[in-house]
Design a protein around this motif. Structure first.
Motif, mmCIF file in Angstrom:
data_model
loop_
_atom_site.group_PDB
_atom_site.id
_atom_site.type_symbol
_atom_site.label_atom_id
_atom_site.label_comp_id
_atom_site.label_asym_id
_atom_site.label_seq_id
_atom_site.Cartn_x
_atom_site.Cartn_y
_atom_site.Cartn_z
ATOM 1 N N SER A 416 46.160 59.744 69.616
ATOM 2 C CA SER A 416 46.189 58.327 69.986
ATOM 3 C C SER A 416 46.829 57.463 68.902
ATOM 4 O O SER A 416 47.295 56.364 69.176
ATOM 5 C CB SER A 416 44.765 57.842 70.259
ATOM 6 N N LEU A 417 46.836 57.945 67.652
ATOM 7 C CA LEU A 417 47.328 57.106 66.541
ATOM 8 C C LEU A 417 48.794 56.731 66.730
ATOM 9 O O LEU A 417 49.631 57.576 67.066
ATOM 10 C CB LEU A 417 47.169 57.826 65.205
ATOM 11 N N ARG A 418 49.083 55.459 66.500
ATOM 12 C CA ARG A 418 50.449 54.955 66.646
ATOM 13 C C ARG A 418 50.937 54.304 65.357
ATOM 14 O O ARG A 418 52.117 54.315 65.039
ATOM 15 C CB ARG A 418 50.446 53.907 67.769
ATOM 16 N N LEU A 419 49.965 53.714 64.624
ATOM 17 C CA LEU A 419 50.315 52.965 63.416
ATOM 18 C C LEU A 419 49.170 53.090 62.410
ATOM 19 O O LEU A 419 47.997 53.075 62.793
ATOM 20 C CB LEU A 419 50.529 51.496 63.792
ATOM 21 N N LEU A 420 49.538 53.197 61.133
ATOM 22 C CA LEU A 420 48.528 53.275 60.069
ATOM 23 C C LEU A 420 48.736 52.097 59.117
ATOM 24 O O LEU A 420 49.856 51.585 59.011
ATOM 25 C CB LEU A 420 48.691 54.597 59.302
ATOM 26 N N GLY A 421 47.666 51.714 58.428
ATOM 27 C CA GLY A 421 47.799 50.580 57.503
ATOM 28 C C GLY A 421 47.012 50.818 56.238
ATOM 29 O O GLY A 421 46.042 51.577 56.223
ATOM 30 N N SER A 422 47.445 50.152 55.166
ATOM 31 C CA SER A 422 46.806 50.321 53.867
ATOM 32 C C SER A 422 46.640 48.963 53.199
ATOM 33 O O SER A 422 47.513 48.107 53.301
ATOM 34 C CB SER A 422 47.694 51.229 53.010
ATOM 35 N N VAL A 423 45.531 48.796 52.499
ATOM 36 C CA VAL A 423 45.267 47.525 51.812
ATOM 37 C C VAL A 423 44.327 47.699 50.633
ATOM 38 O O VAL A 423 43.528 48.623 50.622
ATOM 39 C CB VAL A 423 44.648 46.485 52.776
ATOM 40 N N GLY A 424 44.413 46.802 49.696
ATOM 41 C CA GLY A 424 43.410 46.703 48.644
ATOM 42 C C GLY A 424 43.932 47.024 47.266
ATOM 43 O O GLY A 424 43.413 46.538 46.268
ATOM 44 N N GLU A 425 44.946 47.860 47.177
ATOM 45 C CA GLU A 425 45.485 48.274 45.884
ATOM 46 C C GLU A 425 46.816 48.947 46.175
ATOM 47 O O GLU A 425 47.103 49.298 47.321
ATOM 48 C CB GLU A 425 44.525 49.257 45.204
ATOM 49 N N PRO A 426 47.621 49.156 45.146
ATOM 50 C CA PRO A 426 48.882 49.863 45.391
ATOM 51 C C PRO A 426 48.566 51.268 45.907
ATOM 52 O O PRO A 426 47.632 51.905 45.437
ATOM 53 C CB PRO A 426 49.517 49.930 44.002
ATOM 54 N N ILE A 427 49.323 51.734 46.889
ATOM 55 C CA ILE A 427 49.086 53.097 47.381
ATOM 56 C C ILE A 427 50.073 54.029 46.688
ATOM 57 O O ILE A 427 51.281 53.824 46.741
ATOM 58 C CB ILE A 427 49.137 53.183 48.933
ATOM 59 N N ASN A 428 49.537 55.023 46.001
ATOM 60 C CA ASN A 428 50.404 55.962 45.286
ATOM 61 C C ASN A 428 51.115 56.839 46.319
ATOM 62 O O ASN A 428 50.632 57.032 47.433
ATOM 63 C CB ASN A 428 49.605 56.789 44.280
ATOM 64 N N THR A 429 52.244 57.365 45.932
ATOM 65 C CA THR A 429 53.080 58.051 46.919
ATOM 66 C C THR A 429 52.419 59.312 47.488
ATOM 67 O O THR A 429 52.648 59.646 48.641
ATOM 68 C CB THR A 429 54.444 58.389 46.324
ATOM 69 N N ASN A 430 51.585 59.992 46.693
ATOM 70 C CA ASN A 430 50.907 61.172 47.229
ATOM 71 C C ASN A 430 49.991 60.812 48.389
ATOM 72 O O ASN A 430 49.958 61.497 49.409
ATOM 73 C CB ASN A 430 50.031 61.837 46.155
ATOM 74 N N ALA A 431 49.228 59.742 48.185
ATOM 75 C CA ALA A 431 48.310 59.310 49.239
ATOM 76 C C ALA A 431 49.106 58.816 50.448
ATOM 77 O O ALA A 431 48.753 59.080 51.599
ATOM 78 C CB ALA A 431 47.384 58.220 48.714
ATOM 79 N N TRP A 432 50.202 58.107 50.176
ATOM 80 C CA TRP A 432 51.058 57.595 51.262
ATOM 81 C C TRP A 432 51.556 58.763 52.118
ATOM 82 O O TRP A 432 51.453 58.749 53.341
ATOM 83 C CB TRP A 432 52.239 56.837 50.657
ATOM 84 N N ARG A 433 52.088 59.791 51.425
ATOM 85 C CA ARG A 433 52.665 60.932 52.147
ATOM 86 C C ARG A 433 51.618 61.691 52.941
ATOM 87 O O ARG A 433 51.858 62.130 54.046
ATOM 88 C CB ARG A 433 53.322 61.894 51.163
ATOM 89 N N TRP A 434 50.429 61.839 52.338
ATOM 90 C CA TRP A 434 49.366 62.576 53.030
ATOM 91 C C TRP A 434 48.947 61.819 54.300
ATOM 92 O O TRP A 434 48.804 62.395 55.369
ATOM 93 C CB TRP A 434 48.173 62.753 52.082
#
Ligand code: 6R9
Length: 684
Positions: A416-434
């Motif tokens: 069902s997922l179509r879009l993801l979002g992140s907030v609160g602090e810079p997201i490091n690229t490892n976490a972004w990629r995962w």
């Protein structure tokens, strides 16, 4: 159709701007054609054209956004302007007004408007409790009924327009309901995060002047039972004894599955059970029409100095701004299920769990629990159970789940997922990629939204159908937002640049003042660089105009997305009788983003360090909350100071980061010898 991930043409290496500081290959991630074609803003050209209009003629741009809401009276347009501002202290006091003279009600626009339009049966909220079997769903009509009953109760105990109501609740469905009930009658809500201790709660109740408090008997968080009413009792008796301040009504939701009614401390006359009174009130409640510039809520946040700041947001601009940012950034379409994992104790729970989504008639999932209870499958179970389409969370939570590997995620279809979002602090690229590859299966864009309590809504954020992403970059400014990168001398830099991130000119959602201290507001945000709002963040703008947030440049640390002022932790530490002085800095932490590193000089160095360390941690827990407890305490004979007696944190930051070769000039210190002594004591 999948999302293509392409390496940037020149394949150059650069230093990542995230706090983790990895070196990565710059790459771009493009939305699929299918995603792009169905999105509200579906091309860079469309954005560029709208962005240009939004800064050339903000009044016309925001007027159009505002017109979709119900206004009892239209804003005053007599001088042809619907906003006025002074962003420059040299020209006088800072003032910002949007839609002044317009009368509206945000609760009406978030609930009644949709029910009147025939959407009363649509699901407003799915609620999933801490325990597996606990859940409920509420339609827009049901939320409205609940809000009306509660607002009638609040009126019956004397709450009027402009009064303050404090809300100290975990993530129960009643928390957003309480906020909306206040908004309905023009009461100003101040939500106090459930993780705050009795002392921190008392401090905020006193500072806000609230006379009514809404809380619960208790709740479960993972395996733990938290006796919330007990904490309230401690806070209220302390307030009365030490400050002579009393709360007149404490409405308490009985949460029997966690803490039973008979097990809570009770003060007759002041305390009432929610279930005994609220359902008796009618499900219709008249609205208070508010001026666009009447305050909507107060929310305490940490600054680099002093006590927490009571940030004030007003009604009209905040309404228009949170609604527009929600719609375009999450590319929300009717019927989609949206899940925001934030707590209403923070700004994200205000703007993007409550107001933004409800103003867009969205279906919101509210989750009370934690990602790892009863096991690390929980989030993924919830996404599949409710067919969540848009999932908005924080990097720290992503990193904590990454530690369990890919298997728990892969055991779920998450289609069902179509879009993801992140907030609160810079997201490091490892976490972004995962997040992108494992959770989103390479299909879902990630909106990395940069904003703050003070900004009300997103300032720099991808519009996911309109342009390509670079992992770790919040990309480009939202409509009407004009970022500026400023060097230490106050010069605005153009093109590729690194410096302090500031904003030129106002946007409708910016906070208007700090409760009771407009001067502090002016100094904190407008005192550093004249003519600009200073965010406190550092930032780099790259050759494509993309923004990369690098973390705070002031004395604020960001622990698991919780904003903590070093001054607050220090003041808790020095209140411990054996502590002579304390300095707190942030350091890179694998899961939390930043951890708290405290340097403490004791009055007497012969004591048992382990015992004192424990006592210091307990002191911080009691005065602020568990989330602010130092991760490391480093005992020092004394702290490095300038000749005028100011602690030099720059050096302590380097020691905490183990960058001992790069301490800079220490010869100008009043006591340079302590630096070696502190280093020798590392590992204490
Ligand atoms: C919304 C919120 C604000 C501070 C802000 C910055 C950090 C938030 C970020 C981010 C990099 C992002 N921050 N979102 N840094 N990228 N996408 O978190 O408000 O609690 O007031 O914190 O959080 O340092 O200045 P708040």
């Amino acid at each position: 159709m999948g999302m293509a991930t392409e390496a940037n043409g020149d394949k150059k290496l650069r230093t990542d701007c995230s706090t983790v500081g990895e070196v990565i290959r710059e790459e771009r991630v493009y939305p699929s054609e299918e995603f792009r074609a169905s999105s509200w803003i579906s091309s860079r050209e469309q954005y560029d054209e709208m962005y240009r209009r939004s800064v050339d003629d903000p009044d016309a741009f925001w007027e159009k956004e505002a017109e979709q809401f119900f206004w009892k009276t239209k804003w005053d347009n007599s001088d042809g302007k619907m906003h006025s501002e002074n962003f420059d202290l040299r020209k006088g006091p800072i003032t910002i007004e949007w839609f002044k003279g317009g009368k509206t009600n945000i609760c009406y626009n978030a609930l009644d408007r949709h029910v009147k339009a025939g959407k009363g049966d649509a699901i407003a909220m799915y609620w999933e409790g801490n325990e597996l079997e606990q859940n409920k769903k509420l339609s827009y009509k049901e939320v409205l009924d609940n809000v009306c009953q509660l607002s009638n109760f609040l009126r019956s105990v004397g709450v009027k327009k402009g009064d303050l109501v404090a809300v100290y609740l975990p993530m129960l469905a009643e928390l957003p309901i309480a906020m909306l009930a206040c908004a309905r009658i023009g009461a100003i809500h101040t939500v106090i995060f459930g993780g705050f201790s009795a002392e921190a709660l008392a401090q905020r109740l006193l500072a806000s002047g609230a006379k009514v408090l809404i809380t619960t008997s208790g709740y479960r968080r993972g395996h733990k039972v938290i006796r919330m009413k007990q904490i309230v009792e401690e806070a209220l008796s302390r307030l009365l004894e030490e400050e002579g301040h009393s709360i007149e009504t404490c409405l308490t939701l009985a949460n029997d599955s966690a803490v039973k009614r008979q097990d809570v401390p009770w003060t007759a006359r002041r305390d009432v059970w929610w279930q005994d009174v609220v359902p008796r009130y009618p499900t219709v409640s008249h609205l208070e029409w508010l001026d666009a510039e009447d305050p909507l809520f107060l929310l305490y946040t940490s600054g680099s100095t002093g006590t927490p700041k009571g940030i004030v947001h007003t009604t009209g601009g905040y309404m228009v701004y949170t609604a527009a940012t929600f719609k375009y950034t999450f590319d929300y379409h009717e019927g989609e299920v949206y899940w925001c994992t934030a707590d209403c104790g923070w700004i994200t729970g205000h703007s993007y769990l409550t107001y933004g989504p409800f103003l867009n008639a969205a279906t919101v999932l509210v989750f009370e629990g934690i990602p790892t209870y009863p096991n690390p499958n929980r989030w993924w179970d919830v996404i599949d159970k409710y067919n969540v389409n848009i999932f908005y969370t924080a990097p720290t939570a992503v990193r904590s789940l990454m530690r369990f590997g890919d298997a728990p995620v892969k055991a779920h279809h998450l289609k069902s997922l179509r879009l993801l979002g992140s907030v609160g602090e810079p997201i490091n690229t490892n976490a972004w990629r995962w997040l992108h590859e494992v959770v989103g299966n390479g299909r879902c864009p990630i909106v990395d939204t940069w904003w703050q309590t003070e900004t009300g809504g997103f300032l720099i954020t991808p519009l996911p159908g309109a342009w390509s992403l670079k992992p770790g970059s919040a990309t480009l400014p939202f409509f009407g937002v004009q970022p500026a990168i400023i060097d230490p001398e106050g010069n605005e830099l153009s093109g590729e640049a690194t410096g302090a991130l500031c904003l030129k000119g106002s946007w409708p959602g910016v906070c208007r003042t700090i409760l009771g201290d407009h001067e502090r507001y002016e100094m904190a945000y407008f005192g550093h660089f004249k003519g600009y709002y200073f965010s406190g963040d550092g930032c780099r703008r790259d050759e494509d105009g993309y923004y990369w947030l690098t973390g705070r440049v002031d004395d604020v640390i960001n622990v698991s997305g919780h904003r903590i002022g070093t001054a607050e932790v220090e003041s808790a530490l020095v209140s411990y009788p054996m502590c002579a002085e304390a300095a707190v800095v942030g350091y890179d932490h694998q899961v939390k983003g930043q951890g708290i590193y405290a340097f403490v000089a004791l009055k007497d160095n012969t004591r048992n360090f382990d015992e004192i360390r424990q006592a210091l941690i307990t002191t911080v827990r009691e005065q602020i909350g568990t989330f602010a407890a130092p991760d490391k305490i480093h005992f020092a004979p004394s702290l490095p100071k300038t000749t005028s007696g100011k602690i030099v944190r720059r050096i302590l930051r380097k020691i905490a980061a183990k960058e001992l070769d790069d301490l800079g000039d220490i010869s100008t210190l009043a006591n340079p010898e302590v630096v070696d002594q502190i280093i020798a004591l590392t590992g204490n």
